[in-house]
Write a protein that holds these residues in place. Structure first.
Motif, PDB file in Angstrom:
ATOM      1  N   PHE A  56      87.084  27.023  -1.590  1.00 13.90           N
ATOM      2  CA  PHE A  56      86.025  28.013  -1.696  1.00 13.90           C
ATOM      3  C   PHE A  56      86.330  29.242  -0.853  1.00 13.90           C
ATOM      4  O   PHE A  56      87.131  29.180   0.077  1.00 13.90           O
ATOM      5  N   VAL A  57      85.621  30.327  -1.163  1.00 14.12           N
ATOM      6  CA  VAL A  57      85.536  31.501  -0.304  1.00 14.12           C
ATOM      7  C   VAL A  57      84.042  31.726  -0.095  1.00 14.12           C
ATOM      8  O   VAL A  57      83.271  31.732  -1.055  1.00 14.12           O
ATOM      9  N   THR A  58      83.631  31.905   1.154  1.00 13.47           N
ATOM     10  CA  THR A  58      82.224  32.129   1.451  1.00 13.47           C
ATOM     11  C   THR A  58      81.879  33.609   1.265  1.00 13.47           C
ATOM     12  O   THR A  58      82.599  34.489   1.745  1.00 13.47           O
ATOM     13  N   VAL A  59      80.771  33.862   0.576  1.00 11.81           N
ATOM     14  CA  VAL A  59      80.265  35.219   0.401  1.00 11.81           C
ATOM     15  C   VAL A  59      79.623  35.634   1.728  1.00 11.81           C
ATOM     16  O   VAL A  59      78.806  34.887   2.282  1.00 11.81           O
ATOM     17  N   PRO A  60      79.980  36.806   2.274  1.00  7.31           N
ATOM     18  CA  PRO A  60      79.407  37.236   3.559  1.00  7.31           C
ATOM     19  C   PRO A  60      77.886  37.372   3.513  1.00  7.31           C
ATOM     20  O   PRO A  60      77.268  37.429   2.442  1.00  7.31           O
TER      21      PRO A  60
END
Length: 95
Positions: A20-24
């Motif tokens: 995953f990549v976390t949305v800021p």
């Protein structure tokens, strides 16, 4: 709605690993504000995603008051993405 941000790739090590990549925080707040217009349940938000030259559709997951972008294996292979890499993400949410 279109959003752009960068984030580190992280791995969830469940029975089957996911990446995953976390949305800021600021972008997650914008997504939360429109979530009731686009969600199909459980807070999931359908989006178009572009990383590098790879485009695909997926759904954002809510996690810890933010959203996360799941990265398919095919996307990670095509773009040469590994865990902890910083990637530039372009999201399109259809309102």
């Amino acid at each position: 709605m279109e959003l752009e941000f960068s984030g580190a790739v992280w791995e969830w090590r469940g029975p089957s690993p996911f990446y995953f990549v976390t949305v800021p925080e600021d972008e997650s707040a914008l997504l939360e504000a429109v979530s009731s217009l686009v969600t199909y349940g459980w807070g999931m938000i359908p989006v178009g995603v572009t990383i590098g030259s790879t485009k695909w559709t997926t759904s954002l997951f809510p996690k810890d008051a933010l959203y996360v972008v799941p990265l398919k294996s095919a996307v990670r292979r095509a773009e040469g993405i590994g865990v902890t890499d910083i990637v530039a993400v372009h999201l399109v949410v259809a309102l």
